[in-house]
Design an enzyme around this catalytic site. Structure first.
Site, PDB file in Angstrom:
ATOM      1  N   LYS A 161       5.989  54.646 -21.775  1.00 12.44           N
ATOM      2  CA  LYS A 161       5.685  55.694 -22.749  1.00 12.44           C
ATOM      3  C   LYS A 161       6.485  55.440 -24.028  1.00 12.44           C
ATOM      4  O   LYS A 161       7.697  55.652 -24.073  1.00 12.44           O
ATOM      5  CB  LYS A 161       6.056  57.081 -22.212  1.00 12.44           C
ATOM      6  CG  LYS A 161       5.548  58.175 -23.144  1.00 12.44           C
ATOM      7  CD  LYS A 161       6.369  59.449 -23.104  1.00 12.44           C
ATOM      8  CE  LYS A 161       7.396  59.559 -24.179  1.00 12.44           C
ATOM      9  NZ  LYS A 161       6.922  59.597 -25.565  1.00 12.44           N
ATOM     10  N   GLU A 164       6.271  58.860 -29.548  1.00 17.88           N
ATOM     11  CA  GLU A 164       5.038  59.317 -30.206  1.00 17.88           C
ATOM     12  C   GLU A 164       5.095  59.086 -31.713  1.00 17.88           C
ATOM     13  O   GLU A 164       4.093  59.174 -32.401  1.00 17.88           O
ATOM     14  CB  GLU A 164       4.755  60.790 -29.877  1.00 17.88           C
ATOM     15  CG  GLU A 164       5.796  61.802 -30.334  1.00 17.88           C
ATOM     16  CD  GLU A 164       6.994  61.956 -29.383  1.00 17.88           C
ATOM     17  OE1 GLU A 164       7.343  60.986 -28.686  1.00 17.88           O
ATOM     18  OE2 GLU A 164       7.584  63.052 -29.362  1.00 17.88           O
ATOM     19  N   ARG A 165       6.308  58.751 -32.218  1.00 17.78           N
ATOM     20  CA  ARG A 165       6.422  58.528 -33.665  1.00 17.78           C
ATOM     21  C   ARG A 165       6.137  57.080 -34.047  1.00 17.78           C
ATOM     22  O   ARG A 165       5.920  56.785 -35.219  1.00 17.78           O
ATOM     23  CB  ARG A 165       7.837  58.875 -34.119  1.00 17.78           C
ATOM     24  CG  ARG A 165       8.236  60.296 -33.823  1.00 17.78           C
ATOM     25  CD  ARG A 165       9.599  60.554 -34.431  1.00 17.78           C
ATOM     26  NE  ARG A 165      10.342  61.547 -33.701  1.00 17.78           N
ATOM     27  CZ  ARG A 165      11.665  61.554 -33.620  1.00 17.78           C
ATOM     28  NH1 ARG A 165      12.369  60.642 -34.224  1.00 17.78           N
ATOM     29  NH2 ARG A 165      12.268  62.498 -32.949  1.00 17.78           N
ATOM     30  N   SER A 214      17.804  59.877 -27.307  1.00 14.20           N
ATOM     31  CA  SER A 214      18.864  60.829 -27.665  1.00 14.20           C
ATOM     32  C   SER A 214      19.492  61.469 -26.425  1.00 14.20           C
ATOM     33  O   SER A 214      18.944  61.406 -25.319  1.00 14.20           O
ATOM     34  CB  SER A 214      18.271  61.925 -28.542  1.00 14.20           C
ATOM     35  OG  SER A 214      17.336  62.659 -27.776  1.00 14.20           O
ATOM     36  N   CYS A 269      21.193  52.449 -32.734  1.00 14.78           N
ATOM     37  CA  CYS A 269      22.180  53.019 -31.801  1.00 14.78           C
ATOM     38  C   CYS A 269      23.488  52.274 -31.920  1.00 14.78           C
ATOM     39  O   CYS A 269      24.521  52.762 -31.490  1.00 14.78           O
ATOM     40  CB  CYS A 269      21.656  52.936 -30.377  1.00 14.78           C
ATOM     41  SG  CYS A 269      21.376  51.243 -29.873  1.00 14.78           S
ATOM     42  N   GLU A 369      26.263  62.598 -33.861  1.00 16.00           N
ATOM     43  CA  GLU A 369      25.578  61.388 -34.337  1.00 16.00           C
ATOM     44  C   GLU A 369      24.739  61.789 -35.553  1.00 16.00           C
ATOM     45  O   GLU A 369      23.926  62.710 -35.458  1.00 16.00           O
ATOM     46  CB  GLU A 369      24.678  60.853 -33.217  1.00 16.00           C
ATOM     47  CG  GLU A 369      23.959  59.586 -33.584  1.00 16.00           C
ATOM     48  CD  GLU A 369      23.067  59.057 -32.451  1.00 16.00           C
ATOM     49  OE1 GLU A 369      22.518  59.865 -31.684  1.00 16.00           O
ATOM     50  OE2 GLU A 369      22.919  57.826 -32.362  1.00 16.00           O
TER      51      GLU A 369
HETATM   52  P1  NAD Z   1      14.400  60.899 -28.764  1.00 13.77           P
HETATM   53  O1  NAD Z   1      15.293  61.274 -27.646  1.00 13.77           O
HETATM   54  O2  NAD Z   1      13.942  61.945 -29.694  1.00 13.77           O
HETATM   55  O3  NAD Z   1      13.072  60.222 -28.158  1.00 13.77           O
HETATM   56  C1  NAD Z   1      13.178  59.261 -27.103  1.00 13.77           C
HETATM   57  C2  NAD Z   1      12.041  59.506 -26.120  1.00 13.77           C
HETATM   58  O4  NAD Z   1      12.254  60.744 -25.441  1.00 13.77           O
HETATM   59  C3  NAD Z   1      10.688  59.597 -26.789  1.00 13.77           C
HETATM   60  O5  NAD Z   1       9.778  58.853 -26.040  1.00 13.77           O
HETATM   61  C4  NAD Z   1      10.392  61.082 -26.814  1.00 13.77           C
HETATM   62  O6  NAD Z   1       9.027  61.360 -26.668  1.00 13.77           O
HETATM   63  C5  NAD Z   1      11.169  61.633 -25.646  1.00 13.77           C
HETATM   64  N1  NAD Z   1      11.748  62.966 -25.910  1.00 13.77           N
HETATM   65  C6  NAD Z   1      12.187  63.446 -27.099  1.00 13.77           C
HETATM   66  N2  NAD Z   1      12.698  64.672 -26.943  1.00 13.77           N
HETATM   67  C7  NAD Z   1      12.592  64.980 -25.636  1.00 13.77           C
HETATM   68  C8  NAD Z   1      12.960  66.111 -24.859  1.00 13.77           C
HETATM   69  N3  NAD Z   1      13.521  67.175 -25.401  1.00 13.77           N
HETATM   70  N4  NAD Z   1      12.712  66.078 -23.533  1.00 13.77           N
HETATM   71  C9  NAD Z   1      12.151  65.009 -22.960  1.00 13.77           C
HETATM   72  N5  NAD Z   1      11.771  63.914 -23.659  1.00 13.77           N
HETATM   73  C10 NAD Z   1      11.992  63.889 -24.974  1.00 13.77           C
HETATM   74  O7  NAD Z   1      15.134  59.715 -29.533  1.00 13.77           O
HETATM   75  P2  NAD Z   1      14.731  59.070 -30.935  1.00 13.77           P
HETATM   76  O8  NAD Z   1      15.107  60.011 -32.018  1.00 13.77           O
HETATM   77  O9  NAD Z   1      13.374  58.536 -30.874  1.00 13.77           O
HETATM   78  O10 NAD Z   1      15.753  57.829 -30.961  1.00 13.77           O
HETATM   79  C11 NAD Z   1      17.018  57.907 -31.512  1.00 13.77           C
HETATM   80  C12 NAD Z   1      18.090  58.182 -30.484  1.00 13.77           C
HETATM   81  O11 NAD Z   1      18.092  57.164 -29.500  1.00 13.77           O
HETATM   82  C13 NAD Z   1      19.496  58.158 -31.077  1.00 13.77           C
HETATM   83  O12 NAD Z   1      20.258  59.165 -30.481  1.00 13.77           O
HETATM   84  C14 NAD Z   1      20.016  56.787 -30.685  1.00 13.77           C
HETATM   85  O13 NAD Z   1      21.429  56.666 -30.624  1.00 13.77           O
HETATM   86  C15 NAD Z   1      19.401  56.636 -29.342  1.00 13.77           C
HETATM   87  N6  NAD Z   1      19.348  55.236 -28.960  1.00 13.77           N
HETATM   88  C16 NAD Z   1      20.252  54.811 -28.047  1.00 13.77           C
HETATM   89  C17 NAD Z   1      20.264  53.476 -27.688  1.00 13.77           C
HETATM   90  C18 NAD Z   1      21.259  52.970 -26.696  1.00 13.77           C
HETATM   91  O14 NAD Z   1      21.073  51.876 -26.178  1.00 13.77           O
HETATM   92  N7  NAD Z   1      22.310  53.726 -26.397  1.00 13.77           N
HETATM   93  C19 NAD Z   1      19.330  52.584 -28.255  1.00 13.77           C
HETATM   94  C20 NAD Z   1      18.400  53.087 -29.178  1.00 13.77           C
HETATM   95  C21 NAD Z   1      18.419  54.428 -29.513  1.00 13.77           C
END
Ligand code: NAD
Length: 487
Positions: A161, A164-165, A214, A269, A369
């Site tokens: 999955k 969605e963005r 996140s 990240c 963050e």
């Molecule tokens: P996000 O958490 O908003 O989205 C990630 C995924 O989770 C998406 O597929 C989204 O549809 C889903 N999602 C979003 N909100 C959700 C919720 N409330 N409940 C269940 N699922 C949900 O993350 P993002 O903004 O797309 O990515 C940025 C974040 O990812 C930053 O915090 C970054 O530090 C982190 N990140 C971490 C690593 C690492 O290896 N530690 C690597 C890349 C990104």
């Protein structure tokens, strides 16, 4: 590809212009069930394919990713906003995991020991079944490639999955999977938001979940997935510190800090979003500000752009609000990129490089963050004070020390509680023979992404102890009632 019967759709915008690129479906419950069932059905035959034929398909996939990498990078620029060169890096770092997955016969080799006369114990690494992948927006290609190639090379099928963005790069990867002849059902892509995530957490067919994103999403997925008995690896948020000692090479250090803080508009990240200047190193802060001031925010396909926009208007609002909170709590705005509007891109989610000085650990801009092109600067008198600061931060994803002292580097490396440590290397994302780790608040689960750890995550170990004696060998005349000992 299946046309979705969704009733809810997410709008997909180019973050540099707000141009509507398309709509992403929230897959219906029925569509999600069908996709998982398709993976489960494909697993029955895929697990029986020889490891060498899976290796061959990986080699073909590797070649196709190389061939199409610029097309994928262009898609990433339009959906995510990062610059074209940076997007090529996104694809390349994903390709390296495909490269690594090509070595799957070696990765799956077990152990064997003759343990007694005519008796051997040996291990077999078996696939788990259907594995789920849930990926974030900031690396549209790389993180799907952290998951899917190794998952299927080790004999699993994969339900992925994407965010969605930014779904385009994952769809292009899925097309490549199809084009190299990997059978239907081995990889299925499902779209959507939280409903799709919850499906992946709950579906009984799915045995393991790889998540990157996140904190909010990751904590939820880890709790829900493990409560359902699944193996879950989750990489979460970050706040990475670059610690600068006065004996460092200033040109190298400032170049690396500027690139790692503002590249990808701070949406990595592993971005070095926090600098800690130790002692006299603080005299370099004005030079860093001038270096950052010279960076150009703009459309990612424009070769003059050093950084693109942030992903959504909501992200931009959040970043600006965190900058303001820093000012309100007493930080000094050394460089203000909050009013950045590149000519011709007035509607984009642009923020120019922004630097907050005199930041203290209690401030919100330090604790949270920011995930934008904002560097917060703290100061420390000694290396130990800087190390204590890094270790007191809730996150432990990446860090870097800039120094010319081997003993200081060794002291840092031994005492810092962070997963990825760079010594004069700003973004120490390990190459795939190693694993991408993380510590404390940046990770949930025990087995890391890719590397040996990734292979372990996607397989279970069966240990066989086998006795094969000649037909005419003497056998015991009665049952042994005590615990068998082997000696
Ligand atoms: P996000 O958490 O908003 O989205 C990630 C995924 O989770 C998406 O597929 C989204 O549809 C889903 N999602 C979003 N909100 C959700 C919720 N409330 N409940 C269940 N699922 C949900 O993350 P993002 O903004 O797309 O990515 C940025 C974040 O990812 C930053 O915090 C970054 O530090 C982190 N990140 C971490 C690593 C690492 O290896 N530690 C690597 C890349 C990104």
């Amino acid at each position: 590809m299946v046309q979705s019967g969704a009733t809810h759709w997410f709008e997909l915008h180019n973050p540099a212009t707000q141009e509507l690129l398309g709509y992403v479906p929230q897959a219906t419950a029925e569509e999600l069930r069908e996709a998982a069932a398709s993976c489960a059905s494909a697993f029955k035959t895929w697990r029986k394919t020889s490891v060498l034929s899976r290796q061959r398909m990986m080699l073909d996939l590797q070649a196709l990713v190389r061939e199409r990498q610029d097309d994928v990078a262009r898609n990433i620029v339009h959906e995510h906003g990062k610059t074209f060169n940076d997007a090529r890096g996104d694809v390349f770092r994903g390709l390296q995991v495909v490269d690594h997955a090509c070595g799957v016969p070696s990765h799956l080799m077990g152990q064997r020991l003759p343990v007694a006369n005519d008796m051997d114990t040996y291990t077999i690494h078996e696939p788990l079944g259907v594995v789920g992948g849930i990926t974030p927006s900031n690396f549209p290609f790389m993180i799907g490639a952290w998951i899917m190639p190794l998952a299927i090379a080790t004999g699993n099928t994969c339900l992925l999955k994407p965010s969605e963005r930014v779904p385009g790069a994952t769809m292009m990867l899925a097309q490549m999977v199809k084009d190299v002849g990997i059978p239907a059902g081995v990889v299925n892509i499902v779209h959507g938001g939280v409903d799709t995530v919850n499906f992946v957490c709950d579906a009984p067919e799915i045995r393991a979940i790889s998540f990157v994103g996140s904190d909010t999403a990751g904590k939820h997925i880890f709790a829900r997935g493990t409560a359902n008995g699944k193996r879950v690896q989750a990489n979460l948020g970050a706040k990475n510190h670059g610690v600068v000692l006065p004996d460092a090479n200033p040109v190298h250090t400032l170049n690396q800090l500027a690139g790692a803080a503002f590249g990808a508009a701070g949406q990595r990240c592993m971005a070095l979003s926090t600098a800690v200047f130790v002692g006299e190193a603080r005299q370099w802060i004005p030079a860093l500000v001038e270096q950052a001031r010279a960076l150009q925010a703009g459309f990612g396909m424009d070769p003059k752009s050093d950084l693109g926009p942030v992903i959504t208007p909501a992200s931009k609002r959040r970043v600006l609000e965190l900058v303001q909170s820093g000012v309100d709590e007493g930080a000094t705005l050394l460089l203000d990129g909050t009013q950045c509007t590149p000519a011709g891109y007035e509607h984009g989610n642009f923020i120019g490089p922004t630097i907050l000085g005199n930041v203290k650990p209690h401030m919100r801009c330090y604790r949270e963050e920011i995930f934008g092109p904002v560097l917060v600067i703290l100061e420390a008198e000694t290396l130990d004070e800087a190390i204590a600061m890094v270790n007191a931060n809730p996150y432990g994803n990446g860090t870097a020390l800039f120094t010319n002292s081997g003993s200081a580097a060794r002291h840092f490396e031994e005492n810092i509680d962070v997963g990825q440590v760079g010594i004069n290397v700003p973004i120490p994302v390990p190459i795939p023979p190693f694993a991408f780790t993380g510590s404390r608040g940046s990770i949930r689960g025990d087995l890391n992404f890719y590397g040996k750890s990734g292979v372990q995550f996607f397989t279970s170990i069966k240990t066989v102890t086998a006795l094969w004696r000649k037909q005419d060998a003497t056998v015991a005349s009665q049952a042994a009632m005590s615990m068998p000992t082997i000696h």
